[in-house]
Every structure is written in C-alpha cells, then in structure tokens.
Design a protein around this motif. Structure first.
Motif, short mmCIF file in Angstrom:
data_model
loop_
_atom_site.label_atom_id
_atom_site.label_comp_id
_atom_site.label_asym_id
_atom_site.label_seq_id
_atom_site.Cartn_x
_atom_site.Cartn_y
_atom_site.Cartn_z
N ALA A 1 0.71 -1.24 0.00
CA ALA A 1 -0.16 -0.04 -0.07
C ALA A 1 0.77 1.04 -0.04
O ALA A 1 0.97 1.80 -1.14
CB ALA A 1 -0.96 -0.12 1.07
N MET A 2 1.51 1.71 1.11
CA MET A 2 2.23 2.79 1.24
C MET A 2 3.53 2.36 2.28
O MET A 2 3.26 1.78 3.06
CB MET A 2 1.36 3.92 1.91
CG MET A 2 0.31 4.39 1.17
SD MET A 2 -0.65 5.69 2.01
CE MET A 2 0.78 6.94 2.34
N LEU A 3 4.69 3.06 1.84
CA LEU A 3 5.68 2.98 2.99
C LEU A 3 6.36 4.42 2.76
O LEU A 3 6.59 5.03 1.81
CB LEU A 3 6.84 1.88 2.47
CG LEU A 3 6.40 0.44 2.41
CD1 LEU A 3 7.56 -0.44 1.72
CD2 LEU A 3 6.41 -0.01 3.97
N PRO A 4 6.88 4.80 3.97
CA PRO A 4 7.50 6.26 4.14
C PRO A 4 8.82 6.07 3.64
O PRO A 4 9.74 5.22 3.60
CB PRO A 4 7.58 6.44 5.65
CG PRO A 4 7.46 5.17 6.42
CD PRO A 4 6.59 4.27 5.49
N ILE A 5 9.12 7.22 3.02
CA ILE A 5 10.78 7.64 2.56
C ILE A 5 11.01 8.59 3.53
O ILE A 5 10.90 9.61 3.48
CB ILE A 5 10.59 7.73 1.08
CG1 ILE A 5 10.07 6.92 0.38
CG2 ILE A 5 12.16 8.07 0.96
CD1 ILE A 5 10.09 7.35 -1.22
N THR A 6 12.07 8.28 4.38
CA THR A 6 12.89 9.19 5.35
C THR A 6 14.08 9.72 4.93
O THR A 6 14.47 10.87 5.62
CB THR A 6 12.76 8.52 6.81
OG1 THR A 6 13.40 7.23 6.58
CG2 THR A 6 11.56 8.24 7.28
N LYS A 7 14.55 9.31 3.90
CA LYS A 7 15.92 9.65 3.51
C LYS A 7 16.03 9.69 2.15
O LYS A 7 15.36 8.63 1.38
CB LYS A 7 17.09 8.93 3.99
CG LYS A 7 17.48 9.18 5.39
CD LYS A 7 18.42 8.34 6.05
CE LYS A 7 18.79 8.37 7.60
NZ LYS A 7 20.02 7.40 8.07
N ILE A 8 16.90 10.50 1.49
CA ILE A 8 17.14 10.32 -0.17
C ILE A 8 18.82 10.31 0.01
O ILE A 8 19.40 11.34 0.38
CB ILE A 8 16.47 11.33 -0.86
CG1 ILE A 8 16.88 10.97 -2.44
CG2 ILE A 8 16.92 12.71 -0.56
CD1 ILE A 8 15.88 11.79 -3.32
N ASN A 9 19.28 9.36 -0.84
CA ASN A 9 20.84 9.42 -0.88
C ASN A 9 21.55 9.33 0.47
O ASN A 9 22.40 10.03 0.67
CB ASN A 9 21.37 10.36 -1.82
CG ASN A 9 21.03 9.85 -3.19
OD1 ASN A 9 20.50 8.87 -3.51
ND2 ASN A 9 21.43 10.76 -4.07
N GLY A 10 21.00 9.00 1.72
CA GLY A 10 21.48 9.28 2.93
C GLY A 10 21.26 10.56 3.47
O GLY A 10 21.38 10.59 4.99
N ASN A 11 20.40 11.42 2.97
CA ASN A 11 20.10 12.67 3.72
C ASN A 11 18.62 12.70 3.94
O ASN A 11 17.61 12.31 3.37
CB ASN A 11 20.25 13.87 2.42
CG ASN A 11 21.50 13.84 1.85
OD1 ASN A 11 22.60 14.27 2.67
ND2 ASN A 11 21.83 13.64 0.57
N VAL A 12 18.50 13.17 5.17
CA VAL A 12 17.19 13.18 5.92
C VAL A 12 16.21 14.12 5.01
O VAL A 12 16.40 15.23 4.70
CB VAL A 12 17.29 13.66 7.47
CG1 VAL A 12 16.15 13.76 7.92
CG2 VAL A 12 18.25 12.64 8.04
N ILE A 13 14.81 13.58 4.87
CA ILE A 13 13.88 14.18 4.20
C ILE A 13 12.81 14.59 5.56
O ILE A 13 12.64 13.95 6.24
CB ILE A 13 12.89 13.40 3.51
CG1 ILE A 13 13.96 12.99 2.38
CG2 ILE A 13 11.87 14.16 2.82
CD1 ILE A 13 13.15 11.90 1.35
#
Length: 320
Positions: free
Chosen positions: A261-273
């Motif tokens: 269904a849905m999964l959170p993304i909390t980082k991109i390339n190791g950088n915090v969102i």
C-alpha cells in the motif's frame, strides 16, 4: 495437493504449470501482466487491474479472444480453487500474465495451433512482504540510481510488461550500497524523478501532495487510490515534474505499491527528508486506507513477518 494455476482454460498443479521455450515471453520478454492483492480475502481493485491489463494487451496487439469479463471470472475461479491452501490470516496475491504465445516460426511444433498464453497464479501475499514491517517505522532510504527509466519515446511505461531489466539493474546497483532499507528511485533521461523499481513516488510540501507527471511512469493502481484518499481527506494533490532538490527539501515522501500500500521514505541518498520520520499526511492517508479496507495494513504485515521468521527463507529483494 498443491496450489493450482490457471493456464489457457485449464488448471494445473503449481509445479507442473509451464510455458513453452518457444513462447514470445521467453524469446522477447513479450508479456504483459498484473499483480493484485486482497484485503480480508477480497481482491482489491481487481477490475481496475484488469482494465490496465487489457489496455496493455491492446497496446501490444496481443490477439486475445478472452474478454475482460471472462478474465475476471478466471481470476475469481483461481482464488476459489486455491482457498483451501491459504491459512485464515493469508491474503491472495494474483499473478496474471498474458503473452503472445509461441512464435509463428515454431508453429509446426504445436500442430499449427498458436494462441496467446494466459496464466493466473494465486500466491500467498506474505512472501512478497518479507522484511517490510520495519519500514513502516524506519522508513526507506531512496537511492537515486545511475540506471535510468526507459522514457515514453522508447517504450511506453504505461504498458505494464515483463521486459523489466532496467528495474533489475537499478536493484542490483542499490544492493551494492552500504546500509539498510535502501530502495531504488529512478530518473528519466531529463533528470526528472519517475518511480521506484515497482513503486510510485509521492512527496509532500506545505501540505500538498506531489507525484511525477504521467509521461514516463507506470500509472499505478495504488497511485490512483492515493488521489481518492486525498480527495476523501481534503488534501490537494498535483502531478508535476520533480527533481532531486524537490525531494531533498520536501516535508515528507513515500512510495505506493500494491503489496504494501504505502511505505514512508525518510532519506534520499542518505540525506534526511523532513524530520527523518514518517510524516503526518502519510499517517493520515495510511490510516484512511486501513479504515476503508477494514485491515490494519502495517500490523498485518508485522504479523506476516513474525510467521515468516518462524518458517525461514529468503526475502524476494535479496540479490546475489
């Protein structure tokens, strides 16, 4: 006794369901498909999946005589025949594959009879979800890969097809990164974000939902359902071209996909969102989804994983 697979009007034991070495699916990756899931044993958005399947069939000129209503009935019959093999807490995961069938140059091998190959299998959903329970809490680290999405002018991504080597190459690349919870996030040749390797992408900025415009992505069934949920909850949503910097400065981000269904993304390339945690809008959307289908999706996946840990076995995302 084993699960049964539908193949061109007949049912075969799972271990005996095979296609020809001369099938166009094997020779060219010439196959379109859909994969569904159920909630409380009721398949979610089956008709929407089949409408997308038949759009793919039409786009690839596969000469199928089976109507969409007949396909739907075959799906329901496959579930019915396999229900006895599913435990009470299991959910159904239909794998619906349609190829052009054996190539015409091999017609003599089949007595001159050539027809599309239609396969419908019913597989326990829990095995697709192995290891995902923790991601609802920790979130995903999205890795921008050097492997690009195939743009629309080369192959329309709205045709859901089995020629998905570019997804696999992105996954292989990400598997070589250090750390945990790494998932691929692809760009198109113009450096715009497209999708994950089997998941659609969303970000949130100032309480507005953004997702890549449709040109170079698969139009996910779950992606469309987010629009329904957003309307239900009164959130604004927009389709637009997004770049890496948009994600880096987002308040939150997440993937959508049929199994989870849905999964959170909390980082991109190791950088915090955002604040590095699943966001408030994510939580409101997943809560409403759970309410609508009468299933606590994160809790169900957690229970699946407890069961799988007792059984053992590999995750589908291990690449060696």
């Amino acid at each position: 006794m084993s699960r049964l697979v539908y193949m061109n009007g007949e049912f075969f034991p799972e271990t005996e369901a095979k296609i020809s070495i001369y099938d166009s699916a094997l020779m060219f990756g010439d196959m379109v498909f859909e994969m569904t899931r159920s909630y409380n044993k009721k398949t979610f958005k089956l008709r929407k999946h089949l409408e997308r399947l038949y759009s793919s069939i039409k786009s690839t000129s596969i000469p199928i005589s089976m109507s969409i209503d007949e396909m739907e009935q075959a799906c329901l019959e496959t579930i019915e025949k396999n229900e006895q093999f599913f435990e009470k807490q299991d959910e159904h995961r239909l794998l619906i594959n349609v190829s052009r069938g054996p190539l015409s140059i091999y017609a003599d091998v089949f007595g001159g009879k050539l027809e599309p190959t239609v396969v419908i299998a019913d597989f326990p959903l829990k095995w697709t979800l192995r290891g995902m329970d923790k991601l609802y809490e920790t979130g995903i680290n999205a890795i921008i890969t050097s492997q690009r999405s195939i743009p629309e002018n080369l192959l329309d991504p709205k045709i859901k097809n089995r020629s998905r080597m570019f997804y696999m190459m992105a996954n292989i690349e990400v598997s070589k990164h250090e750390g945990k919870n790494n998932w691929a996030l692809l760009l198109d040749p113009d450096d715009f974000i497209t999708e994950g390797s089997g998941a659609n992408f969303f970000l949130v900025k100032d309480n507005v939902l953004y997702t890549p415009e449709p040109r170079n992505i698969l139009l996910g069934i779950s992606r469309a359902y987010i629009f329904e949920l957003a309307s239900e909850l009164g959130f604004e949503y927009k389709e637009k071209n997004l770049v890496y910097n948009d994600v880096l400065n987002a308040d939150e981000a997440f993937f959508t996909g049929t199994p989870f269904a849905m999964l959170p993304i909390t980082k991109i390339n190791g950088n915090v969102i955002g604040n590095g945690e699943k966001g408030a809008i994510f939580q409101k959307l997943i809560s409403q989804w759970c309410k609508n289908v009468n299933v606590d999706i994160p809790e169900q996946i957690k229970n699946f994983n407890k069961e799988i840990e007792e059984i053992g076995g590999p995750t589908p995302y291990q690449i060696k």
